[in-house]
Design an enzyme around this catalytic site. Structure first.
Site, PDB file in Angstrom:
ATOM      1  N   ASP A  74      -3.666   4.906  -0.952  1.00  0.00           N
ATOM      2  CA  ASP A  74      -4.481   5.549   0.080  1.00  0.00           C
ATOM      3  C   ASP A  74      -4.360   7.059  -0.054  1.00  0.00           C
ATOM      4  OD1 ASP A  74      -5.870   6.304   2.302  1.00  0.00           O
ATOM      5  OD2 ASP A  74      -4.541   5.354   3.766  1.00  0.00           O
ATOM      6  N   LYS A 127       0.855  -1.201   0.000  1.00  0.00           N
ATOM      7  CA  LYS A 127       0.000   0.000   0.000  1.00  0.00           C
ATOM      8  C   LYS A 127       0.879   1.234   0.000  1.00  0.00           C
ATOM      9  CE  LYS A 127      -2.483   1.715   3.575  1.00  0.00           C
ATOM     10  NZ  LYS A 127      -3.617   1.850   4.543  1.00  0.00           N
ATOM     11  N   ASP A 166     -12.128   3.920   4.624  1.00  0.00           N
ATOM     12  CA  ASP A 166     -11.265   3.945   5.808  1.00  0.00           C
ATOM     13  C   ASP A 166     -11.822   4.969   6.788  1.00  0.00           C
ATOM     14  OD1 ASP A 166      -9.309   4.154   7.720  1.00  0.00           O
ATOM     15  OD2 ASP A 166      -7.639   4.311   6.334  1.00  0.00           O
ATOM     16  N   GLU A 181      -8.020   3.792  -1.299  1.00  0.00           N
ATOM     17  CA  GLU A 181      -8.725   4.175  -0.076  1.00  0.00           C
ATOM     18  C   GLU A 181      -9.085   5.660  -0.105  1.00  0.00           C
ATOM     19  OE1 GLU A 181      -6.847   3.115   3.631  1.00  0.00           O
ATOM     20  OE2 GLU A 181      -5.908   1.354   2.709  1.00  0.00           O
ATOM     21  N   LYS A 191      -9.561   0.062  11.454  1.00  0.00           N
ATOM     22  CA  LYS A 191      -8.550   0.353  12.462  1.00  0.00           C
ATOM     23  C   LYS A 191      -9.203   0.215  13.836  1.00  0.00           C
ATOM     24  CE  LYS A 191      -5.753   3.546   9.694  1.00  0.00           C
ATOM     25  NZ  LYS A 191      -6.432   3.547   8.383  1.00  0.00           N
TER      26      LYS A 191
END
Length: 1369
Positions: A873, A841, A922, A899, A950
């Site tokens: 991301d 990533k 996210d 993301e 997360k």
């Protein structure tokens, strides 16, 4: 002139009236009219005033008499079947018979279905069927059939009146009616048929009759009473004759080891109360049928079913789908209140449990034992039965039996709620599930047969809160019922709409009717009853239109019959327009297709004053598939729960006390600081420092047997938390956790942690900071694992012990903070791939130009090849146009996903559709705190392929598991991502990631989908650490067999089992601070006061905070808040006069005044003994009035004040006078009746509604009994009355010191007062005052939701410090 009927009705029918008027008047022109008038009059005297009239010639004397009577309410319908079901509904709602009048012939025959229903369900009806006279029977006369005993065994009695004649005394009519009503309303209640033949002339055609038939009726005519009064003398269940028989029942109940209380159909409020009290007394698991009214109950608090509450088992029907549960579920004693239960699976379970003791309690004598297993049949009301048991029975509580069932039901409830809520489309179970949300406790529900009642029984929810019943809470009853009825006597689909309308009339409540489309069409004539103008409240009728009989799709016949036959002969598929039917009858119609449409329509209909039909569009096949999913996943949830307990050594060996694994003896924390090789990728802006580090806390949670679990709390800037916020909450939790029980439900992760936090700690789960909750859950789960000698993964997913090790490996995704050139970034990526990473990533949207990011991604893809998964991301840093530009340029780079590509979440789906680029969520999901499905279901789009989770941002493993489950259910990837936690946190995340992967495989198997490819989780942050919290590093490396960088969940579990903290990185250890308790004496003129003072903490920046409690409180109320704040201020709590340990000392007989002014004066003299500096006051309620007075009158002593639920006083003289009188009366009551009686009355008031529902209310109440000086306490109540206090409103204008106002969201009265104070305060100061509204609490804010109060007070201290610094410059 009044008609004879009206004269009788108005108690004016005297003998001389007959002499004057006779019955030759037009009002009673013939003998038919007289008998009909007497029948209707006697009905009204017996209380039967609701009369259902079917049009017809032969019944015209009865119809005319009914319509003319001033006390009757008449309703008409052309369809006798609809009309009779309407009468059934009225009887259901009113518990009183309706009278049905029909003509002869098939008009009477059309009553049969309703008569059967009434007979089977013990509903009283009076059937008045007109008939031809005997001479017209069996001679071929028109509309003449044999109506003698026409309804056979389905009526309780048949009366055949003779044709009216003046040769027969009119008393015959009256006594017949009296007997009929007595039979209809005596147990067993039911319909009574009176056949009424009439000769011509029928209407008002004159025909001479002799008034001698009225002889002996003078006394009746001069009264309003029925002719015959029936008196029944009943034997109480507690009478001596029955006492011996009940002794055996009591012994059976007391010997029960696996008792089960079943509540069937319950119809009255008294019986509901009795059933709840019985359930609370027995403490057995309680299975409630939908018709008990308790399936859709409303709870007083936001979490239910703790060990102290009534244990409702709502989902036993679906639990019994599991063979493991069926084999385990053996009851030894059953008590059933009410005859019928809806669930066939529960009945099968009861039969499977036999031989057992089966006690059936119902007030009718009829047999109801279809399984032939009833061993004790008690004919009694539930009230009588309960009263007897409360006095005579001491049942045994089997905590293991209750614990298993509680856990199983909790999991099934979560599973069904999750599936129903996460399904984006509008489903039939969803309709049943959301019913309580739109009902208040004065509403009622009518459920149609076939699927509606079954869906409500299986999927009805009961989490909605009710705040209107203080009496229920005072009795320790946790919920309120919602009246629910249905036609379950014969369980047909005919006449349901008509019954519902009649029920609405009878119960006088706002009725919500849920009915299927076939049932609706079957009784479409019932629509005409809606427009009759009957006095009733508006109805909402929800029609589930799946265009046929959906129930057959759920039966075995659907799998073995061709579709053509099903459609024609079973589903009876149709395309009838329900809208047009409603329009034809003038009824409002709304058609809904989505969940939001349904909710909006339901809430709107509840506010309108018209009837409304809401048509829910559905599909038989989709409904069958969704029901199948619900069954499969419920079965799996039950079996997983059984696995958890079967693998628990403490449960299986009996080491646990019930289902309590142990108590927490203490929790400690250590602040760590570890070095990093680079700044975390979350760091904003440029970072020129060459030294990077990570800070956080290691939690150590110890159980009484010495087992210890570790957790990590490490907030980053993206958490919107800081170390001070976190440490404050940790200190609070350390105090609250001491002695807290931990049970085996916690690893289930399906609402179990939220329930535990609320009930055990008394804290609203949403008030805990996400990183703190994550660390707490980590520590608790690891403590449970340590107790079991196992690992976190094994307690989350016990079946791992039987899995090969290859299924326990977790692939790791590498992370690149791509700030270098395209070549530099590609080189790093290539190196990572060579190490064995199969997923990488990269951070984007950090450069000045999106073109640079495009070049980096293109170069990386060229260098690493096509086999590596690339993720990027953007962290919401791009505008929509920039994101589109990027997407269009990297389409050939085959990104696994990007993301958060756009700044605003409203643009995400638009981005997916325009670019076709896969998207992952996210920040969008990791900021969810409440109602996650409201957010998640917006992103069900196929272009959203992954959810990055997360745990420390979303608030722990339970919330993370919920979001992951939603993603997996929708076929999306659930990717766990670390936020630069140490090896301690990563070890838990590795196991959690493995758990989610195993769960995903189970889901795909149940949904008949192919297994998905392995997911690489975002745990590559470990590469940033140059040192770690753990002495031994977590083993994440390239697997020699697969060539892939992996972490083994088994190794991660062992890593935690042998965890030792690296003392070299510890900056500070938690130092437990004790509360100092001492006394200070203040001398005033003629008396002195000895104050009890509690103190802790050190003065930081000169902050001395003095906490003042409310009336009946003590300084102890503030200890949890003081524990949290003691690291940033010196905290002092004082017992005010009359409270706690404070003592009044006086030499004179006269008591000194204890007004607010005097108390403030005492404190002004006390404070110099504590500190030479000014203090900051935090006052609640009465303490807030003292604090406000001192802030306005004693500014030389006070630097600032926090006013919690306070008032500056009353201005209106009359209001002041009334309040003085009220408080004086209370003070007198306190002295004369004692503290315990006073507390009951005090806390029954509406101000405390929210506090009464708090899990710590009993503790609060117990603490209020600690006051010794009642005379002084009473004097404080009187002297400090807000009716005596001088109002401070004008003083607020001139206030020069900072004030903070805090109120509870639910405390409407004090919210209004606070806003008024803010407005007054604004006129006198340059600095705008602050008002903080604390969510989900009422008046006692600091007790109900303390964490936001702590945060608000600390922010206020910072505000004062800042102002002080500025003023000193």
């Amino acid at each position: 002139m009044l008609s004879p009927l009206s004269a009788i009705s108005n108690n004016m029918y005297h003998s001389d009236y007959f002499d004057k008027t006779g019955y030759s008047t037009p009002d009673c022109p013939n003998i038919n009219s007289l008998w009909a008038s007497l029948i209707i009059e006697e009905c009204t005297r017996l209380g039967l005033t609701y009369i259902c009239v079917a049009p017809g010639s032969r019944s015209s004397p009865l119809a005319i008499a009914a319509s003319a009577h001033p006390l009757t309410t008449c309703v008409a319908c052309i369809d006798e079947r609809s009309l009779s079901f309407h009468a059934v509904g009225f009887a259901r709602g009113s518990h009183s018979p309706a009278v049905i009048i029909t003509s002869s012939g098939t008009a009477a025959s059309n009553l049969l279905p309703a008569v059967v229903e009434a007979s089977q369900d013990f509903l009283p009806l009076i059937l008045l069927t007109a008939d031809r006279p005997p001479e017209l029977q069996d001679v071929g006369a028109n509309q003449a059939i044999n109506q003698v005993n026409h309804f056979g065994p389905f009526v309780r009695h048949f009366f055949g009146l003779p044709a009216p004649t003046d040769d027969i005394s009119a008393r015959t009519v009256l006594t017949t009616l009296d007997s009929a009503v007595n039979i209809a309303t005596s147990s067993p209640c039911g319909p009574v048929h009176i056949n009424c033949p009439f000769r011509e002339p029928l209407a008002k055609t004159p025909s001479i009759w002799n008034d001698s038939c009225l002889k002996g009726l003078d006394f009746w005519m001069s009264s309003t009473e029925p002719f015959t009064t029936y008196i029944e003398v009943q034997h109480s269940i507690s009478s001596a004759r029955i006492h011996a028989d009940m002794d055996e029942v009591i012994k059976v109940i007391e010997r029960a080891d696996r008792g089960l209380l079943i509540l069937g159909a319950i119809h009255t409020v008294d019986d509901i109360w009795a059933a709840l009290l019985l359930a609370k007394h027995l403490l057995w698991p309680v299975v409630v049928d939908i018709l008990s009214g308790l399936r859709l109950r409303k709870y007083m608090a936001c979490f239910s079913n703790t060990e102290d509450d009534i244990l409702f088992i709502d989902h036993l029907d679906h639990l019994l789908l599991s063979e493991k549960v069926r084999n385990w579920m053996k009851v030894d004693v059953v008590i059933q209140i009410g005859s019928r239960i809806t669930s066939a699976r529960i009945q099968e379970m009861l039969e499977h449990s036999f031989p057992c003791s089966y006690i059936m309690v119902d007030n009718h004598p009829r047999r109801h034992d279809p399984l032939h297993i009833v061993t004790h049949r008690i004919r009694s009301t539930s009230t009588e039965f309960t009263n007897y048991l409360l006095k005579a029975c001491s049942p045994y509580l089997c905590s293991k039996w209750n614990g298993y069932l509680r856990a199983l039901d909790m999991m099934a409830a979560w599973e069904m709620s999750f599936l129903i809520s996460s399904e984006c489309s509008l489903t039939e179970p969803y309709v049943a599930h959301i019913l309580p949300e739109i009902l208040d406790y004065e509403s009622a529900v009518f459920l149609g047969n076939s699927m509606p009642i079954r869906d409500a029984d299986m999927y009805g929810s009961n989490k909605a809160q009710n705040t209107h019943s203080a009496l229920m809470l005072n009795l320790g009853l946790p919920c309120h019922w919602i009246q629910v009825v249905g036609n379950r006597g014969a369980s047909g689909i005919d006449g349901l709409l008509s019954t519902a309308v009649g029920f609405a009339v009878g119960c006088n409540k706002r009725v919500l009717c849920v009915i299927g489309d076939v049932s609706f069409l079957h009784d479409s004539n019932g629509l005409s009853l809606l427009g009759q103008g009957i006095l009733r409240k508006p109805m909402t009728i929800v029609v589930i239109n799946n265009h046929g009989g959906a129930i057959f799709s759920l039966l075995p016949i659907a799998a073995m019959t061709e579709r053509r036959v099903l459609d024609q002969f079973f589903y009876t598929s149709h395309n009838v327009s329900i809208r047009n039917l409603c329009l034809a009858n003038g009824v409002k119609h709304v058609k809904v297709h989505t969940k939001m449409d349904l909710l909006d329509s339901l809430f709107t209909s509840q506010c309108e004053k018209v009837d409304c039909v809401i048509e829910v569009e559905s599909c038989i096949d989709a409904n069958a598939n969704f029901h199948s999913d619900l069954r499969k996943f419920s079965r799996q949830a039950a079996e997983q729960t059984m696995d958890i307990f079967s693998h628990s050594t403490s449960v299986t060996t009996g080491q646990a006390q019930g289902f309590i694994i142990g108590r927490i003896t203490k929790m400690d924390y250590s602040l760590y600081r570890v070095n990093l090789c680079a700044p975390p990728t979350s760091t904003s802006g440029s970072n020129e420092s060459t030294t990077f580090y990570r800070e956080g806390f290691v939690l150590s949670l110890s159980l009484e047997d010495g087992s210890t679990g570790y957790g990590e709390v490490a907030p980053l800037e993206i958490h919107k938390e800081n170390l001070l916020d976190v440490e404050e909450q940790l200190r609070f939790l350390i105090h609250m956790l001491e002695g807290a029980k931990i049970d085996y439900f916690l690893p289930l992760l399906k609402g179990s942690f939220s329930t535990w936090i609320w009930h055990t700690l008394g804290i609203l789960p949403s008030s805990i900071l996400p990183s703190v909750r994550c660390g707490l859950e980590m520590a608790v789960l690891n403590a449970v694992a340590a107790k079991e000698g196992s690992s976190m993964l094994n307690i989350l997913y016990p079946k791992t012990v039987d899995l090969p090790k290859k299924f326990l490996n977790v692939h790791i995704c590498a992370l690149i903070d791509s700030v270098g050139s395209p070549l530099d970034t590609a080189y790093i990526a290539t190196s990572l791939v060579k190490e064995g990473f199969i997923a990488v990533k990269m951070k984007v949207a950090r450069r000045a130009n999106v073109i640079e990011d495009i070049a980096v991604i293109q170069e990386v893809r060229r260098k690493v090849g096509d086999q590596v998964e690339l993720r990027v991301d953007a962290n919401r840093n791009w505008t929509y146009d920039e994101a589109i530009q990027f997407a269009n340029s990297v389409k050939n780079c085959r990104l696994q996903y990007i993301e958060e590509p756009v700044r605003y979440d409203d643009d995400i789906i638009k981005f997916c559709e325009e670019t076709g680029l896969p998207v992952a969520l996210d920040e969008t999901v990791n900021c969810i705190r409440e109602n996650p499905f409201d957010v998640l279901n917006r992103f069900n789009h196929s272009g959203v392929v992954a959810i990055v989770i997360k745990p420390s941002l979303i608030g722990g493993f339970e919330n993370a598991a919920l979001v992951a489950r939603w993603a997996q259910q929708q076929g999306k990837m659930a990717v766990v991502s670390a936020t630069f936690e140490s090896g301690l946190g990563l070890s838990s995340y590795v196991q959690f990631s493995c758990y989610l992967d195993l769960q995903s495989a189970d889901i795909r198997r149940l949904m008949d989908k192919e297994p998905s490819a392995c997911i690489a989780h975002g745990l590559g942050t470990y590469r940033w650490f140059t040192e770690d919290v753990t002495l031994e590093p977590l083993n994440i490396c390239c697997n020699s067999k697969t060539g892939i960088v992996e972490a083994c969940a088994t190794d991660a579990g062992q890593h935690l089992q042998h965890f030792q903290i690296n003392q070299n990185v510890v900056v500070q250890n938690f130092d437990q601070e004790n509360v100092h308790d001492y006394r200070l004496t203040v001398d005033l003129e003629g008396f002195s006061f000895s104050f009890n003072v509690l103190e802790m903490g050190q003065s930081i920046a000169g902050n001395v905070v003095v906490f003042l409690h409310g009336f009946l409180g003590t300084g102890q109320d503030w200890i949890p808040i003081m524990k949290a704040m003691s690291m940033s201020a010196r905290c002092i709590a004082i017992d005010l006069p009359g409270h706690g340990g404070s003592k009044l000392k006086t030499d004179s007989a006269a008591k000194p005044s204890l007004s607010i002014h005097v108390i403030a004066e005492m404190l002004c003299q006390l404070f110099p003994h504590i500190t030479p500096e000014k203090v900051i006051l935090v006052g609640y309620s009465m303490g807030a009035r003292v604090a406000l007075h001192m802030a306005l009158k004693c500014s030389d002593k006070v630097e600032g004040a926090v006013i919690i639920s306070g008032s500056p006083g009353l201005v209106d003289p009359l209001a002041r006078k009334l309040r003085r009188a009220r408080d004086d009366f209370r003070a007198s009551s306190l002295v004369s009746n004692g503290l315990e009686f006073f507390l009951d009355a005090w806390y029954a008031e509406g101000l405390w509604t929210s506090l009464r529902s708090h899990p710590y209310f009993k503790k609060v109440l117990a603490s209020r009994l600690q006051h010794d000086e009642l005379q002084t306490l009473a004097k404080v109540l009187s002297d400090s009355s807000i009716g005596r206090q001088q109002p401070l409103w004008d003083d607020l204008k001139h206030c020069k010191i900072p004030l903070l106002f805090i109120v509870g969201e639910k405390d409407l009265k004090f919210k209004n007062i606070a806003w008024q104070m803010v407005n007054k305060y604004c006129t006198g100061t340059r600095e705008s005052p602050k008002l903080i509204e604390i969510l989900n609490c009422g008046h006692a804010v600091h007790l109900e939701n303390p964490l936001p109060v702590i945060s608000a007070v600390r922010q206020f201290l910072k505000r004062i410090e800042k102002a002080s610094v500025l003023s000193n410059r």
